[in-house]
Motif scaffolding. Structure first.
Motif, PDB file in Angstrom:
ATOM      1  N   GLY A 239       3.623  -6.318  -4.893  1.00 11.22           N
ATOM      2  CA  GLY A 239       2.938  -5.711  -3.755  1.00 11.22           C
ATOM      3  C   GLY A 239       3.746  -4.323  -3.446  1.00 11.22           C
ATOM      4  O   GLY A 239       3.256  -3.365  -3.271  1.00 11.22           O
ATOM      5  N   LEU A 240       5.080  -4.397  -3.861  1.00 14.36           N
ATOM      6  CA  LEU A 240       5.861  -3.294  -3.354  1.00 14.36           C
ATOM      7  C   LEU A 240       5.475  -2.065  -4.252  1.00 14.36           C
ATOM      8  O   LEU A 240       5.416  -1.020  -3.954  1.00 14.36           O
ATOM      9  CB  LEU A 240       7.341  -3.573  -3.779  1.00 14.36           C
ATOM     10  CG  LEU A 240       8.158  -4.012  -2.423  1.00 14.36           C
ATOM     11  CD1 LEU A 240       9.473  -4.206  -2.885  1.00 14.36           C
ATOM     12  CD2 LEU A 240       8.057  -2.786  -1.295  1.00 14.36           C
ATOM     13  N   GLY A 241       5.227  -2.523  -5.790  1.00 18.60           N
ATOM     14  CA  GLY A 241       5.150  -1.532  -6.798  1.00 18.60           C
ATOM     15  C   GLY A 241       3.716  -0.903  -6.307  1.00 18.60           C
ATOM     16  O   GLY A 241       3.603   0.318  -6.434  1.00 18.60           O
ATOM     17  N   LEU A 242       2.641  -1.527  -6.231  1.00 17.42           N
ATOM     18  CA  LEU A 242       1.458  -1.072  -5.631  1.00 17.42           C
ATOM     19  C   LEU A 242       1.497  -0.335  -4.593  1.00 17.42           C
ATOM     20  O   LEU A 242       1.013   0.710  -4.435  1.00 17.42           O
ATOM     21  CB  LEU A 242       0.551  -2.184  -5.320  1.00 17.42           C
ATOM     22  CG  LEU A 242      -0.294  -3.065  -6.290  1.00 17.42           C
ATOM     23  CD1 LEU A 242      -0.929  -4.182  -5.984  1.00 17.42           C
ATOM     24  CD2 LEU A 242      -1.369  -2.137  -7.151  1.00 17.42           C
ATOM     25  N   SER A 243       2.362  -0.399  -3.657  1.00 13.02           N
ATOM     26  CA  SER A 243       2.426   0.283  -2.437  1.00 13.02           C
ATOM     27  C   SER A 243       3.035   1.616  -2.802  1.00 13.02           C
ATOM     28  O   SER A 243       2.554   2.749  -2.428  1.00 13.02           O
ATOM     29  CB  SER A 243       3.447  -0.437  -1.519  1.00 13.02           C
ATOM     30  OG  SER A 243       3.859   0.468  -0.251  1.00 13.02           O
ATOM     31  N   VAL A 244       4.035   1.491  -3.737  1.00 19.25           N
ATOM     32  CA  VAL A 244       4.694   2.884  -3.943  1.00 19.25           C
ATOM     33  C   VAL A 244       3.501   3.653  -5.069  1.00 19.25           C
ATOM     34  O   VAL A 244       3.241   5.033  -4.638  1.00 19.25           O
ATOM     35  CB  VAL A 244       5.750   2.743  -5.108  1.00 19.25           C
ATOM     36  CG1 VAL A 244       6.304   3.888  -5.657  1.00 19.25           C
ATOM     37  CG2 VAL A 244       6.853   2.120  -4.357  1.00 19.25           C
ATOM     38  N   VAL A 245       2.876   2.975  -5.770  1.00 16.78           N
ATOM     39  CA  VAL A 245       1.584   3.790  -6.533  1.00 16.78           C
ATOM     40  C   VAL A 245       0.881   4.406  -5.611  1.00 16.78           C
ATOM     41  O   VAL A 245       0.359   5.358  -5.658  1.00 16.78           O
ATOM     42  CB  VAL A 245       1.125   2.916  -7.630  1.00 16.78           C
ATOM     43  CG1 VAL A 245       0.151   3.685  -7.927  1.00 16.78           C
ATOM     44  CG2 VAL A 245       2.111   2.464  -8.491  1.00 16.78           C
ATOM     45  N   PHE A 246       0.294   3.688  -4.531  1.00 16.48           N
ATOM     46  CA  PHE A 246      -0.763   4.066  -3.664  1.00 16.48           C
ATOM     47  C   PHE A 246      -0.187   5.287  -2.711  1.00 16.48           C
ATOM     48  O   PHE A 246      -0.761   6.144  -2.623  1.00 16.48           O
ATOM     49  CB  PHE A 246      -1.154   2.889  -2.796  1.00 16.48           C
ATOM     50  CG  PHE A 246      -2.067   2.011  -3.403  1.00 16.48           C
ATOM     51  CD1 PHE A 246      -3.157   2.376  -4.218  1.00 16.48           C
ATOM     52  CD2 PHE A 246      -1.755   0.713  -2.960  1.00 16.48           C
ATOM     53  CE1 PHE A 246      -3.930   1.520  -4.774  1.00 16.48           C
ATOM     54  CE2 PHE A 246      -2.850  -0.264  -3.565  1.00 16.48           C
ATOM     55  CZ  PHE A 246      -3.894   0.244  -4.339  1.00 16.48           C
ATOM     56  N   ALA A 247       1.175   5.083  -2.489  1.00 20.96           N
ATOM     57  CA  ALA A 247       1.682   6.294  -1.627  1.00 20.96           C
ATOM     58  C   ALA A 247       1.665   7.507  -2.397  1.00 20.96           C
ATOM     59  O   ALA A 247       1.751   8.646  -1.922  1.00 20.96           O
ATOM     60  CB  ALA A 247       3.090   6.039  -1.295  1.00 20.96           C
ATOM     61  N   ALA A 248       2.045   7.305  -3.732  1.00 19.69           N
ATOM     62  CA  ALA A 248       2.146   8.536  -4.714  1.00 19.69           C
ATOM     63  C   ALA A 248       0.774   9.196  -4.892  1.00 19.69           C
ATOM     64  O   ALA A 248       1.037  10.330  -5.012  1.00 19.69           O
ATOM     65  CB  ALA A 248       2.680   8.412  -6.111  1.00 19.69           C
ATOM     66  N   PHE A 249      -0.319   8.470  -4.717  1.00 14.77           N
ATOM     67  CA  PHE A 249      -1.644   9.191  -4.773  1.00 14.77           C
ATOM     68  C   PHE A 249      -2.037   9.475  -3.420  1.00 14.77           C
ATOM     69  O   PHE A 249      -3.387   9.699  -3.334  1.00 14.77           O
ATOM     70  CB  PHE A 249      -2.536   8.264  -5.670  1.00 14.77           C
ATOM     71  CG  PHE A 249      -2.452   8.287  -7.141  1.00 14.77           C
ATOM     72  CD1 PHE A 249      -2.564   9.518  -7.745  1.00 14.77           C
ATOM     73  CD2 PHE A 249      -1.847   7.129  -7.710  1.00 14.77           C
ATOM     74  CE1 PHE A 249      -2.536   9.491  -9.123  1.00 14.77           C
ATOM     75  CE2 PHE A 249      -1.544   7.269  -8.997  1.00 14.77           C
ATOM     76  CZ  PHE A 249      -1.894   8.516  -9.756  1.00 14.77           C
ATOM     77  N   HIS A 250      -1.467   9.632  -2.423  1.00 15.18           N
ATOM     78  CA  HIS A 250      -1.827   9.749  -0.984  1.00 15.18           C
ATOM     79  C   HIS A 250      -2.924   8.886  -0.668  1.00 15.18           C
ATOM     80  O   HIS A 250      -3.861   9.497   0.048  1.00 15.18           O
ATOM     81  CB  HIS A 250      -2.516  11.316  -0.976  1.00 15.18           C
ATOM     82  CG  HIS A 250      -1.298  12.436  -1.165  1.00 15.18           C
ATOM     83  ND1 HIS A 250      -0.221  12.461   0.010  1.00 15.18           N
ATOM     84  CD2 HIS A 250      -0.925  13.012  -1.790  1.00 15.18           C
ATOM     85  CE1 HIS A 250       0.800  13.129  -0.370  1.00 15.18           C
ATOM     86  NE2 HIS A 250       0.214  13.715  -1.714  1.00 15.18           N
ATOM     87  N   LEU A 251      -2.829   7.498  -1.081  1.00 17.24           N
ATOM     88  CA  LEU A 251      -3.743   6.442  -0.137  1.00 17.24           C
ATOM     89  C   LEU A 251      -2.904   5.627   0.893  1.00 17.24           C
ATOM     90  O   LEU A 251      -2.777   4.605   0.690  1.00 17.24           O
ATOM     91  CB  LEU A 251      -4.240   5.657  -1.020  1.00 17.24           C
ATOM     92  CG  LEU A 251      -5.121   6.484  -2.265  1.00 17.24           C
ATOM     93  CD1 LEU A 251      -5.192   5.536  -3.468  1.00 17.24           C
ATOM     94  CD2 LEU A 251      -6.304   6.749  -1.891  1.00 17.24           C
ATOM     95  N   PRO A 252      -2.702   6.273   1.953  1.00 17.32           N
ATOM     96  CA  PRO A 252      -1.703   5.745   2.871  1.00 17.32           C
ATOM     97  C   PRO A 252      -2.179   4.382   3.419  1.00 17.32           C
ATOM     98  O   PRO A 252      -1.283   3.483   3.551  1.00 17.32           O
ATOM     99  CB  PRO A 252      -1.582   6.747   4.223  1.00 17.32           C
ATOM    100  CG  PRO A 252      -2.863   7.562   4.086  1.00 17.32           C
ATOM    101  CD  PRO A 252      -2.974   7.677   2.614  1.00 17.32           C
TER     102      PRO A 252
END
Lengths: 315, 467, 225
Positions: free
Chosen positions: B108-121
């Motif tokens: 879950g955490l890793g997904l959160s980082v990936v999404f944040a890096a792609f600007h999908l807040p």
């Protein structure tokens, strides 16, 4: 989300009741077709109903080694499976209860029933129960990745895990336009055979240690409890069939709600499910039971098929 | 570096080997506290590091960091649960299952980082909530499970599940608590584990919004590891509960066990009821998380539906646990009435388990913990290196089918203990030996070299022209 | 009641690509000697259908002939020859008993290979007709799955089937990229394969006579130690 009227909720309950009530009929049809294709006469297609009613009226014998888990399991199994029926569209294109849960919830409800079933198999202290439980355990472990991957493919192509959304977007396209869904179809079919204990995986018609999986778990049940177990197995099969035809052959849903429309919708639904049931029955006649450790090869095929489905969506 | 440090603390693979040993030897009450709190400190450290010290922007570094966390999370989850499945010591098994849950939290955490890096807040928040909610849930049900395991140890003086069995009749309340904990931890509906695993799955399903094909496909394959973990967790807890609490007692200690004192049950009852409450009304827990981390997300009333919508406002997925509860109860009432009307009143008799007419079913004929894990041990043999020592004693040497006694010692090995830590020194020698084996004379092998070279070259060319 | 939406040409191409891939997997999952040959035959028939479809889309009349040739030589004559060989082989067990890579892993590995082919087809700078580039990754997949079959299996017959799969992949690749070689070359290629299969069948016979099995492990003894 649009709100539904009481009338529509009534239709939703009618859909669920249809699945619950018609499920023994499908079992009967499948048995008849299997018998016919093996040159036997076979029992009438209403036989499962008579069986259930007869069993419900019988006294039951419970093992003295068992605990409350054993007695509670048929009820939990039945309630979870029958509740899952509320989320499946039958003649309408949606289910009014679609907001409450999605296809993952249906999977979860099945898993809850299966969890208690495996415990009940261990509860009676016989080696038959344990044998059934570990085999069931192994199968469910292996089926899980294939199942989630297939759900993933379907969710990607039809935007969502909500069953009503899936069915309505499936209705807007066709299988020829979204070829990747063909892979999901293959995978789903294999999973369906595995989950309902059909022939390459499990032989439901024998009581032989070598082959049985589901039967050995329910071996100790009798009377009411057995009736509930058998019936919930039938409902589970019906739900999977209904999902299959809803997702992959989503034609002829009722649009204007009228008495005639609904009865035509129900008839079309029964026809679709019976055709699928006959097809599976034929397949069951054609293949032999696979060795337990070769079953994983078949499930690996389901997994890889849905993996290619994913690739088709993305690339 | 911080990730490695906190990761060791949280027990991620391959830095996990200290954990089962410590948990199993710690006193019963301490290990439940350790699982519930200490682990979370490590996760908290990672979270603070990721989201506070460096604001995540859309540089590819963060994408790869997130992917790394997801990969480590998946491996931890899978390896942890695989070893939990074959473990016979109940507390060690629970410790291995903690490793699995930390893995799920990391996904879950890793997904959160990936999404944040792609600007999908919004997706980033979704997967962050999923992972934090799982953290909260894990501290509740893992605490509960360790406490019940402690009670079992307290009244039977053994932690080996091969010596237990039949405890559900001796310790009904403890069994009930363990059952609730197991149903919660394997993520079955109506308890809290289901909600957090549902949320994690939904955020995995949302990867199609990432604008990169390679990441989409590889994250889609992460779902395989996740699903396999869930399935294996189910099998693990069927085995733990079934062998510990069901069927006949396998030893004198277990047969003479008594229920633990009431005050020991009260603490467990609180945890068990919070499992149920968070399962039915998940927004209570989620509001807590939202306020604790100051997320840009509106807290909502506990009865609301969790709902994810598509861009065209159609329903992607939604879940309303109170509604599920209503359906379950009404179906139950309906069936109960139906069965009563059709079936009427029937008697129930108690009688021995069916014994195929041979008689004398004893506790030795039932399935043991080791035999329950056998099929899975065989399928995932790579991880266990299963090994059976069969020592048979015959009546006569002529007929090998008449055995006096047969003694099977079946062992599994922890390949991480042996391979990774034991073989680092001899590793280089091993590699040199491998190199010598290249010239094997097998036609297949030669073609394999050709294929590997070809694939490498093609990929090289592909990347080279692309950039 | 919604109307059934009629598929367009590109959808048809996609569907045929999917069916071709599924047929290729048929070779990977089977164990028996004759099962492989059946699976190979189905695959080739579908390949011929695909080529016909390409011919229809691009309206190049040579491709019709090529497709007919494929059907004739690769789907009828070659399986016949190999079936004859299988029947005449001495070994009583006509199954792949324990391949180097177990079936379930090889199925998943093939799926990964398909993924890789699609990925590579995106990367490679081969520009082609939009409608036909659907098949470029499929031809890659066929090629790699064929290679994988050769690597992972023990029995010599399966090596031949793997080789033929590779050939099918290359053939599809040629059709996709260059819209077919000239007819003469195509016929020459077909004849070449035919001769190749016959030679390898003779080799198979020699092998089963010398070693009493068709396990290619025996070939290791040919190494000069």
């Amino acid at each position: 989300m649009s709100d539904f009227s009481i009338f529509e909720y009534g239709l939703g309950i009618l859909q669920a009741l249809l699945i619950i009530v018609l499920s023994p009929l499908i079992v009967g049809i499948m048995r008849k077709i299997k018998a016919k294709s093996q040159k036997r006469i076979g029992a009438g297609i209403c036989q499962p109903y008579y069986d259930i009613i007869k069993l419900l009226r019988k006294d039951e014998i419970v093992s003295d080694q068992s605990s409350w888990i054993f007695r509670v399991t048929p009820w939990i199994n039945f309630v979870t499976t029958a509740s899952a029926a509320f989320f499946i569209p039958v003649f309408l294109i949606y289910s009014p209860f679609g907001v409450v849960g999605d296809v993952l919830l249906v999977v979860g409800l099945f898993a809850l029933g299966k969890f208690f079933m495996m415990l009940a198999g261990l509860d009676v202290a016989s080696s038959f129960g344990g044998l059934g439980s570990i085999r069931e355990m192994m199968m469910s472990v292996l089926v899980e990745p294939a199942l989630f991957m297939t759900i993933f493919v379907i969710a990607l192509f039809y935007d969502g895990t909500n069953i009503s959304t899936i069915v309505s977007s499936a209705n807007d396209t066709s299988i020829l336009i979204v070829p990747g869904i063909l892979f999901a179809l293959i995978a789903f079919f294999i999973i369906m055979m595995a989950e309902t204990g059909k022939l390459p995986f499990d032989n439901p018609s024998t009581h032989l240690e070598l082959t049985m999986i589901h039967e050995s778990v329910v071996l100790e049940y009798s009377g009411k409890n057995l009736a509930l177990m058998e019936w919930s197995h039938a409902i589970k099969q019906m739900i999977l069939f209904a999902l299959f035809v809803d997702i992959f052959f989503p034609w002829n849903f009722v649009e204007q709600i009228s008495l005639v429309g609904i009865s035509i919708g129900i008839l079309v639904f029964i026809t679709k499910v019976s055709v699928l049931a006959s097809f599976t029955a034929f397949i069951e006649t054609l293949v032999a039971k696979w060795r337990l450790f070769r079953v994983s090869d078949l499930i690996a095929m389901a997994i890889s098929s849905s993996m290619i489905g994913v690739i088709f969506f993305f690339l | 570096m911080a990730f490695v440090g906190f990761g060791t603390k949280a027990g991620m693979v391959p830095l996990h080997i200290w954990k089962p040993k410590v948990y199993a030897s710690a006193p019963d009450n301490t290990s439940s506290l350790m699982a519930a709190v200490m682990l979370k400190i490590a996760i908290y450290g990672i979270v603070r590091h990721l989201f506070d010290f460096n604001a995540i922007d859309s540089s590819p570094d963060y994408v790869w960091l997130g992917m790394g966390i997801i990969i480590i999370g998946s491996i931890s989850a899978l390896v942890g649960i695989l070893y939990a499945l074959v473990e016979n010591d109940i507390k060690r098994a629970l410790a291995f299952s903690s490793i699995e849950n930390v893995g799920i939290i990391f996904i879950g955490l890793g997904l959160s980082v990936v999404f944040a890096a792609f600007h999908l807040p919004s997706l980033s928040v979704l997967s962050f909530i999923a992972s934090m909610f799982h953290t909260l849930n894990h501290s509740i049900f893992k605490g509960l499970l360790f406490m019940t395991a402690g009670s079992v140890h307290y009244s039977t003086h053994t932690k080996n599940i091969e010596d237990l069995g039949g405890l559900i009749k001796k310790m009904p309340w403890t069994a009930m608590m363990f059952l609730i904990g197991s149903v919660a931890i394997i993520g079955l509906p109506s308890l809290n584990g289901f909600i957090s695993e549902w949320l994690t799955l939904q955020s995995l399903l949302a990867v199609f919004q990432i604008p990169s094909n390679v990441l989409q496909v590889s994250l889609a394959f992460a779902i395989l590891a996740f699903a396999l973990t869930i399935g294996l967790a189910g099998a693990t807890f069927v085995r733990l509960f079934g062998v510990t609490f069901l069927s006949k007692s396998r030893s004198v200690n277990a047969a003479n066990a008594i229920e633990v004192p009431k005050f020991m049950l009260i603490g467990k009852a609180i945890l068990a009821s919070s499992c149920i409450i968070l399962g039915i009304l998940p927004f209570i827990g989620m509001n807590l998380i939202v306020s604790a981390f100051n997320l840009p997300y509106m807290p909502s009333s506990p009865f609301e539906t969790i709902s994810i919508t598509n861009s065209d406002d159609s329903n992607f997925a939604s879940l309303m646990m109170p509604g599920v509860l209503v359906i379950l109860t009404s179906v139950f009432v309906g069936v109960f009435v139906f069965v009563r009307i059709i079936g009427g009143k029937t008697k129930t008799m108690k009688y021995g388990t069916w014994d195929c007419g041979f008689g004398n079913l004893s506790e030795k004929t039932q399935y043991t913990a080791t035999s329950l894990a056998e099929p899975i041990r065989r399928i995932f043999g790579v991880f266990y290196k299963p090994h059976n020592d069969i020592d048979a004693d015959f009546y006569t040497k002529k007929n090998l089918y008449l055995k006096k006694s047969i003694n099977v010692i079946s062992t599994t090995r922890n390949i991480f203990d042996e391979k990774l830590y034991g073989k680092t020194i001899s590793g280089s020698l091993f590699v040199l030996n491998k190199i010598r084996k290249i010239q094997s004379g097998k036609v297949n092998a030669y073609i394999l070299y050709i294929m590997v070279t070809l694939v490498a070259l093609l990929l090289f060319v592909g990347f080279g022209t692309h950039e | 009641m919604s109307d059934l939406i009629l598929p367009t040409q590109i959808d048809l191409l996609h569907v045929s690509a999917v069916i071709l891939l599924i047929a290729t997997f048929g070779i990977v999952v089977r164990r028996g000697f004759s099962d492989w040959l059946h699976a190979y035959r189905y695959q080739t028939i579908i390949l011929a259908g695909v080529v016909t479809l390409i011919a229809f889309v691009t309206s190049i009349w040579e491709l019709y002939i090529v497709s007919a040739l494929t059907l004739g030589i690769k789907a009828i004559i070659i399986p016949k020859v190999l079936f004859y060989v299988t029947k005449k082989l001495d070994s009583p067990i006509k199954l792949e008993m324990n391949p180097y890579v177990s079936l379930r892993i090889s199925v998943i590995a093939s799926a990964l290979l398909v993924a890789m082919s699609y990925f590579m087809a995106l990367q490679l700078p081969i520009s082609s007709d939009k409608t036909i580039s659907v098949f470029l990754p499929v031809s890659f997949s066929l090629f790699f799955i064929g290679l994988f079959i050769i690597i992972s299996r023990r029995k010599a017959l399966n090596q031949i089937v793997g080789l033929l799969t590779i050939e099918n992949g290359l053939f599809l690749f040629a059709v996709v990229v260059t819209h077919g070689f000239s007819l003469i070359i195509e016929i020459g290629l077909m004849a070449d394969i035919l001769v190749g299969v016959i030679i390898s069948s003779i080799l198979l016979f020699r092998m089963s006579h010398t070693f009493d099995s068709v396990d290619i492990k025996n070939l290791e003894s040919l190494r000069d130690d």
